[in-house]
Design an enzyme around this catalytic site. Structure first.
Site, PDB file in Angstrom:
ATOM      1  CG  HIS A 330      -1.774   1.092   1.520  1.00  0.00           C
ATOM      2  ND1 HIS A 330      -3.019   0.848   0.690  1.00  0.00           N
ATOM      3  CD2 HIS A 330      -1.805   2.404   1.654  1.00  0.00           C
ATOM      4  CE1 HIS A 330      -3.789   2.318   0.997  1.00  0.00           C
ATOM      5  NE2 HIS A 330      -2.981   3.143   1.305  1.00  0.00           N
ATOM      6  CG  ASP A 409      -7.957  14.224  10.601  1.00  0.00           C
ATOM      7  OD1 ASP A 409      -7.419  14.157   9.552  1.00  0.00           O
ATOM      8  OD2 ASP A 409      -7.448  14.449  11.659  1.00  0.00           O
TER       9      ASP A 409
HETATM   10 ZN   LIG Z   1      -2.746   5.204   1.952  1.00  0.00          ZN
END
Ligand SMILES: [Zn+2]
Length: 536
Positions: A330, A409
Site C-alpha cells: 500500500h 480527517d
Molecule cells: Zn494510503
C-alpha cells in the site's frame, strides 16, 4: 496512509503470504532522481482547509535550518521560502501556521540583502490554525522566517527514552497528513501546492535524523543535510530522529529501525523489491531514487504513512510471517498514486487512497495470485458496507466528498479507499484490463508531480479512454459512482470460491454440525468466517 482503526485496512492487512506463488523476475531500471520544477499554472483555489492564497502567490521551495531540541521538545530555527507571484495584483504571501512562535520575518531584497519585513498573524482557528501574512513589494521572492514549534505540536511526537525499546535515547517522529505540516513549519499547507525542500538539522549526539528526502551524511560541523529535489505537497514533509540503525534489503531499498527490531524488520519486508518490480511493470518506473522503510516506535498511530523515499511503518507489522506486508504494498503504491499524482484537496482523497488500494490489489494479484486478491476485495467489501451503513449522511459515501466536509480527517474512511478501488475495478471491467492498464500508466506519467481534482481525472478518462470506447459506460453510470451514494447498481460483487467454502462451513457449524477441516485456512478465510456472524 493506512489507518489503524479502520477495519478494512486492518482486516485486509491480515494476510498470509506463505511464500510467493508467482512473481515478476523482470528487473526494472531505477530512474535517477532529478530535480523537477513544480508547475506554476494558474489554479482555482478549491481547498478550504488552508489560509494560503495559493491561487495568487505560490511557494515553490522550503529550506529548513533547525535544531531538534529534545529538552524543550521543539524544532527551533528558520524556514526560508521561495515563492512566485501568479497574480500580479497580489502583494502578500499567506501561509498556514499552527502553534508556531514566529520571532521575525526577513525578505531578500533585490540587492541581495536580508531586510526585516512586517507580518501579521491572524485567525486562531481550531482546525486551520493561524494565518501568517507577509506583505511584500515587487521583486521580493524569498522570505526567511525565524520560528519555533510548540512542545504540543500536533504533527510532532516526542518520546522520552523510557518510551523507546532501547530506553537510552529519546525519539521524535512526525505525521503531517492531513493538516499538521503547519505545526512543523510555516507553509502553504494544502495538497494543491507542491514544493521542493532541503533541510539542515542539528540533533543530539548519538541520534540519527531522517527525513522524507535524500539523506546526507553528517558534516564536519555535526549537521545533517537533506534534499528533496522533486516537488511534494506539504503533507509529505516528514522527520524522524532517534537511535536508529539501518539494514539494506537491496542496493536501493532498506529498513531503518531501532536495533531490537532491525533484523526482523529486514526479514519481514524482504519482498519489497518484488513489490517494486510489480508496480513498475504495471505503472512505470519508480521515480524517487531510494525507497526505504522506517519502523517506528509502537505509538505511531497508523499502519503506515507514505512519506516519499521513506515510508513510516508501525512495528505491529513485524509479525514474523510476512502476513501483514500488504501494508508495504500500500505505502509503496503511493509512490505512484498520491505522491506522484496527488489529490488537490481532501475532498478528492479517493484519488490518493482509492487508486492506491486498487494498485495494492493488483500488486497482490501479480505476486500472490488472483484468489488472494479476490479474497482481499471481499474483505474490503465487508468493511466498506459497514462504513456506508454507518455514515452520518449519504454525501460522506460519495467519492467526491461534499464541500462542507468538517475536517480532512473525515475523508479517511473506507469509502475513498474501497469504493474508490471498486470504481477503478469497474472501469477496468468495462474498458478491458489491457486498455485500462495502459491508460493508468499514461495517467501517472501525464500528471506526474501534479495535484489534480476528481474532475481532472474524469476529463482525462473521457479524452483518453472513453472517446475511443464510447459504449463502455454511460455518463449516468460514471456519475453514480463519483457523485452518488454507496455502491451503485453497476457494482459487481467479487466472488471468492474459497470464501464460498467458508460460508458453507459456517452454515454447517451454525446448524449444529462442524465446520470441517479448517487447518489449511488462511487469515483471510478466518476473517471472512468471523466477519459474517451478523445474526449474533
Ligand atoms: Zn494510503
Amino acid at each position: 496512509m493506512r489507518l489503524f482503526t479502520s477495519a478494512p485496512l486492518l482486516t485486509s492487512s491480515f494476510v498470509l503470504a506463505l511464500g510467493l506463488t508467482a512473481c515478476s523476475t523482470e528487473t526494472v531500471e531505477l530512474s535517477k532522481t532529478t530535480e523537477v520544477k513544480a508547475p506554476i499554472a494558474k489554479i482555482v483555489k478549491d481547498d478550504k482547509f488552508t489560509y494560503a492564497n495559493y491561487d495568487k502567490v505560490r511557494m515553490t521551495h522550503l529550506s529548513l535550518n533547525l535544531d531538534v531540541d529534545f529538552d524543550e521538545k521543539v524544532l527551533d530555527g528558520t524556514a526560508t521560502i521561495d515563492f512566485k507571484t501568479v497574480d500580479p495584483s497580489a502583494h502578500s504571501l499567506q501561509l498556514d501556521t499552527k502553534d508556531l512562535t514566529i520571532r521575525s520575518v526577513q525578505g531578500l531584497s533585490s540587492a541581495g540583502k536580508w531586510v526585516a519585513m512586517d507580518y501579521t498573524l491572524s485567525g486562531e482557528d481550531d482546525v486551520l490554525g493561524t494565518m501568517l501574512s507577509i506583505p511584500f513589494s515587487k521583486g521580493t521572492n524569498k522570505v526567511r522566517i525565524d520560528y519555533r514549534t510548540s512542545p504540543t505540536a500536533e504533527g510532532l511526537q516526542w518520546l522520552s527514552p523510557a518510551q523507546t525499546a532501547g530506553k537510552k535515547h529519546p525519539y521524535l517522529f512526525s505525521q503531517a497528513q492531513a493538516l499538521n505540516a503547519r505545526t512543523m513549519a510555516p507553509v502553504q499547507d494544502t495538497p494543491a501546492v507542491r514544493i521542493t525542500y532541503d533541510a539542515t538539522l542539528r540533533v543530539p549526539d548519538g541520534l540519527l535524523p531522517l527525513m522524507s528526502a535524500e539523506q546526507g551524511d553528517k558534516d564536519e560541523n555535526g549537521e545533517y543535510h537533506f534534499k528533496m529535489p522533486q516537488p511534494i505537497p506539504s503533507y509529505l514533509l516528514a522527520i524522524a530522529v532517534g537511535d536508529i540503525k539501518f539494514k539494506a534489503i537491496n542496493d536501493h531499498i532498506g529498513v531503518y529501525a531501532e536495533q531490537y527490531i532491525l533484523d526482523a524488520s529486514a526479514e519481514e519486508f524482504a519482498e519489497t523489491p518484488l513489490m517494486e518490480d510489480s508496480n513498475a511493470k504495471l505503472y512505470g518506473p519508480y521515480r524517487w531514487g531510494r525507497y526505504d522503510l522506517i519502523v517506528l516506535p509502537p505509538s505511531f498511530p497508523f499502519g503506515g504513512m507514505e512519506n516519499p523515499r521513506l515510508s513510516f511503518m508501525t512495528p505491529t507489522l513485524i509479525a514474523g510471517d510476512k502476513s501483514l506486508t500488504n501494508v508495504v504494498a500500500h505505502e509503496l503504491a503511493h509512490s505512484w498514486s498520491g505522491n506522484l499524482v496527488t489529490n488537490s484537496s481532501w475532498r478528492d482523497a479517493w484519488l490518493n487512497e482509492g487508486f492506491t488500494s486498487y494498485v495494492e490489489n493488483r500488486v497482490m494479484e501479480d505476486l500472490y495470485g488472483e484468489e488472494r486478491a479476490v479474497m482481499e476485495q471481499v474483505l474490503g467489501l465487508e468493511d466498506v458496507k459497514r462504513s456506508i451503513a454507518g455514515a452520518s449522511r449519504p454525501e460522506l459515501t460519495h467519492l467526491k466528498l461534499p464541500a462542507d466536509l468538517a475536517h480532512p480527517d473525515d475523508a479517511f474512511t473506507n469509502v475513498p479507499y474501497v469504493k474508490g478501488q471498486f470504481f477503478l475495478q469497474f472501469l477496468e471491467q468495462r474498458f478491458g484490463r489491457t486498455e485500462f492498464d495502459a491508460f493508468l500508466k499514461d495517467y501517472f506519467d501525464h500528471f506526474a508531480f501534479q495535484s489534480i481534482t476528481t474532475e481532472d481525472f474524469i476529463k482525462y478518462l473521457h479524452d483518453e479512454l472513453h472517446v475511443k470506447n464510447p459504449d463502455a459506460l454511460t455518463t449516468e453510470e460514471l456519475k453514480a459512482w463519483v457523485y452518488g451514494p454507496g455502491l451503485p447498481d453497476t457494482f459487481i460483487t467479487p466472488v471468492s470460491d474459497a470464501f464460498t467454502n467458508v460460508d458453507a462451513a459456517r452454515t454447517a457449524w451454525l446448524d449444529g454440525g462442524t465446520a470441517g477441516d479448517t487447518s489449511a485456512w488462511s487469515t483471510h478465510e478466518w476473517l471472512h468466517f468471523l466477519n459474517n456472524f451478523q445474526t449474533f
